[in-house]
Design an enzyme around this catalytic site. Structure first.
Site, mmCIF file in Angstrom:
data_model
loop_
_atom_site.group_PDB
_atom_site.id
_atom_site.type_symbol
_atom_site.label_atom_id
_atom_site.label_comp_id
_atom_site.label_asym_id
_atom_site.label_seq_id
_atom_site.Cartn_x
_atom_site.Cartn_y
_atom_site.Cartn_z
ATOM 1 N N MET A 112 -13.156 1.092 1.617
ATOM 2 C CA MET A 112 -13.892 1.295 0.355
ATOM 3 C C MET A 112 -15.210 2.013 0.646
ATOM 4 O O MET A 112 -16.262 1.398 0.703
ATOM 5 C CB MET A 112 -14.161 -0.069 -0.298
ATOM 6 N N ASP A 113 -15.123 3.313 0.812
ATOM 7 C CA ASP A 113 -16.271 4.093 1.266
ATOM 8 C C ASP A 113 -16.867 4.886 0.103
ATOM 9 O O ASP A 113 -16.136 5.371 -0.757
ATOM 10 C CB ASP A 113 -15.797 5.062 2.372
ATOM 11 N N GLY A 114 -18.204 5.020 0.110
ATOM 12 C CA GLY A 114 -18.839 5.901 -0.868
ATOM 13 C C GLY A 114 -19.745 5.220 -1.871
ATOM 14 O O GLY A 114 -20.222 5.871 -2.802
ATOM 15 N N ARG A 283 -8.413 5.893 2.104
ATOM 16 C CA ARG A 283 -9.851 5.951 2.373
ATOM 17 C C ARG A 283 -10.478 6.859 1.336
ATOM 18 O O ARG A 283 -10.027 7.993 1.141
ATOM 19 C CB ARG A 283 -10.146 6.475 3.779
ATOM 20 N N THR A 284 -11.517 6.389 0.715
ATOM 21 C CA THR A 284 -12.196 7.160 -0.323
ATOM 22 C C THR A 284 -13.383 7.923 0.272
ATOM 23 O O THR A 284 -13.732 7.764 1.442
ATOM 24 C CB THR A 284 -12.692 6.225 -1.439
#
Lengths: 336, 260
Positions: A112-114, A283-284
């Site tokens: 949960m990137d960003g 993957r964001t």
């Protein structure tokens, strides 16, 4: 970080790679239009990414506990581990029309990137980004429950994240505590089981206590197995597995000559689930790496990288990821 | 999202349309068959244009017309990994061509990987062919010949998980099977040292390019890809130098924060 246009990962609509992808995905239509004696020479090398229903291969799964059957070629292939009658209960699993039940992944892992970039792009404080990220996390859980995904692993906090400013890590720990306090009832109601992987001893004592209570309270739930990776490192996971094996050898439970990769795999933290190997990793935020997440377990996992920032990852983005997963060929070191 | 919905809808009707086509064919209606072939022509033209666009883009990139691709900062890619599907790895000439391109771009350390070990069998041939080409194109007295050589590491599935299991055995003997009753705390450095002790000393790749049908790294040694950028390049037979340059350029523009 510079705004880098997507090149080879999942494309945005109307960009060149997406046109190529769409052209490739449309090939089955093209092939089905064409009578068998006539195939354009130019496109014979392109593979059908989706076969007709009568020619579909068995669904492949990374789950080590999944049942094995003999495929059409006579070679043993691994079939989707979810029992057929799970999807027969149409009341509990309602899929969008573009998804196929037999091709749904057993285990989805998400980085949960960003969150910080999302907040930064809107000139919001970082806390807003994490709050928005939590809402996206809730949406994902709901979708996973509704669409019959058995296991969902989320990378909540990496062991490398301790290098961030203390104020930010305290904020995150506080957010985790709040989630556990106020969402546990919801998890119980939705029949969601919670497991934790990672070194919990470095987390605040209060959070550790809440986690233990949540894991214990939900251990009999079965609709969705939510694995939260907190203070997790893929390398550390391998090291702790080796340490456990060494203890067992010292205690006489294992012969040193029996140490192999299967033994290591059994001692990894993801052995808490029947399907320790994710079928799909999402993957964001456009980053194209695994960042020390489930290194051992992702050997044959389909990798899906999307430019959407985590707070913006919603139903349509998840649907796109699952559609993309269902349309890809999957190989497991052998032939299909 | 609309494109995905359109694609899914089209695919769902694909087989039904095939049945319709067979009905048209058997019905003998020339008008319908003509319409069908016109539709087929349109689709064929569409695919042709897509393929042509890709080839043109690749040609333009490789010819150095774009400044950003011409001024590639190759020093950022210290170690490149190329994971190839084992079936596709049998195309030795294609693999050789890929290595030639990588050498021409300026890369000096490359790791080739395939699950079944096909590339290990062709490593000698690849190294020899590359060396012969280099010798024939450079003068014998050129002192920079050795510096321009591509250093090739070739690994397979046995160098991944099995290597870690062997390293676990090394750690067991070193730390646990002594009379000392205290249980030592193993660290990642201990594992790295143990892997080095059994011959696995190569650095972690900065970038991994995957050639094959599946978008996964096919069991590349997990210990080494903690922060490796991963790009799926498609089938090996469709590889283009333009796409390769584009992928490397994309990597050179990325900023990693390593979790901080």
């Amino acid at each position: 970080m510079k705004n880098i246009p997507p090149i080879l990962e999942t494309p945005k609509p109307l960009h060149f790679p997406d046109l190529a992808a769409m052209a490739a995905f449309s090939l089955p239509l093209h092939s089905s239009f064409t009578p068998s004696p006539f195939k354009p020479q130019l496109f014979r090398h392109l593979q059908r990414l989706k076969l007709a229903p009568h020619a579909r291969p068995p669904v492949l799964s990374c789950g080590s506990n999944a049942a094995a059957v003999t495929g059409p070629t006579g070679n043993e292939v691994v079939v989707n581990g979810i029992p057929p009658d799970y999807y027969a209960d149409g009341g509990s699993v309602q899929l969008p029309p573009s998804l196929q039940r037999e091709l749904m992944p057993n285990h989805v892992a998400v980085i949960m990137d960003g969150n910080r970039r999302w907040a930064g792009s809107r000139n919001f404080p970082i806390v807003f980004g994490y709050e928005a990220g939590f809402r996206a996390f809730k949406r994902l859980i709901e979708l996973a429950c509704n669409w019959g995904i058995g296991t969902l692993t989320v990378f909540a906090f990496s062991s490398e994240n301790w290098c961030r400013p203390k104020a930010e890590t305290d904020l995150l720990m506080g957010l985790f505590e709040r989630i556990l306090r106020f969402e546990l009832e919801h998890f119980m109601r939705e029949n969601i089981r919670i497991s934790l992987i990672g070194d919990a001893t470095k987390l605040p004592k209060q959070l550790q206590s809440l986690l233990v209570d949540a894991v214990e309270a939900t251990q009999n739930n079965s609709r969705l197995h939510l694995i939260v990776a907190a203070n997790y490192s893929g390398r550390s996971d391998v090291v702790q597995a080796c340490r456990k094996i060494a203890f067992k050898v010292k205690d006489g439970l294992i012969d040193p000559n029996d140490i192999n990769e299967y033994l290591v795999e059994r001692e990894l933290e993801t052995s808490c689930t029947d399907f320790p190997h994710p079928d799909l990793l999402i993957r964001t935020s456009g980053e194209l790496r695994m960042s020390n997440f489930l290194l051992w377990q992702l050997a044959y996992t389909e990798l899906y990288f999307t430019n959407a920032l985590w707070p913006d990852f919603g139903e349509s983005e998840f649907l796109e990821a699952l559609c993309s997963f269902q349309q890809r060929q999957r190989r497991y070191g052998g032939n299909l | 999202m609309f494109l995905r919905w359109l694609e899914a809808t089209i695919l769902d009707f694909g087989d039904e349309m095939h049945k319709v086509y067979m009905w048209i064919w058997s019905s003998g209606d020339l008008g319908l068959r003509l319409l069908w072939h016109i539709l087929h022509l349109i689709l064929s033209t569409w695919y042709f244009i897509i393929g042509l666009m890709g080839s043109v883009e690749s040609f333009l990139i490789s010819s150095g017309l774009f400044k950003r691709y011409r001024d590639l900062d190759i020093s950022k890619v210290q170690y490149l990994a190329v994971a190839i599907d084992s079936d596709e790895a049998l195309q030795t000439l294609k693999v050789l061509e890929l290595l030639r391109w990588l050498e021409a771009i300026g890369l000096r350390k490359v790791c080739l990987y395939d699950t079944a070990g096909v590339l290990k069998k062709s490593k000698e041939a690849l190294t020899l062919l590359l060396k012969n080409e280099r010798m024939s194109s450079e003068t014998a007295s050129d002192p920079l010949v050795e510096e321009k050589c591509l250093s090739l590491e070739v690994i397979s599935f046995s160098d991944g998980k099995q290597a870690v299991a062997k390293a676990a055995d090394v750690l067991l003997k070193k730390h646990y099977l002594s009379s000392n009753t205290e249980k030592p705390k193993l660290t990642e450095s201990d594992m790295t040292d143990a892997l080095g002790a059994i011959g696995y000393r190569e650095p972690d790749p900065d970038l991994m390019l995957i050639y094959g049908p599946a978008r996964c790294h096919m069991g590349f040694p997990a210990w080494r890809i903690r922060y490796t950028e991963i790009l799926h390049m498609g089938p090996l037979k469709s590889m283009k130098i333009g796409a390769l340059i584009k992928a490397i350029h994309r990597y050179t523009m990325v900023h990693q924060n390593y979790g901080t």
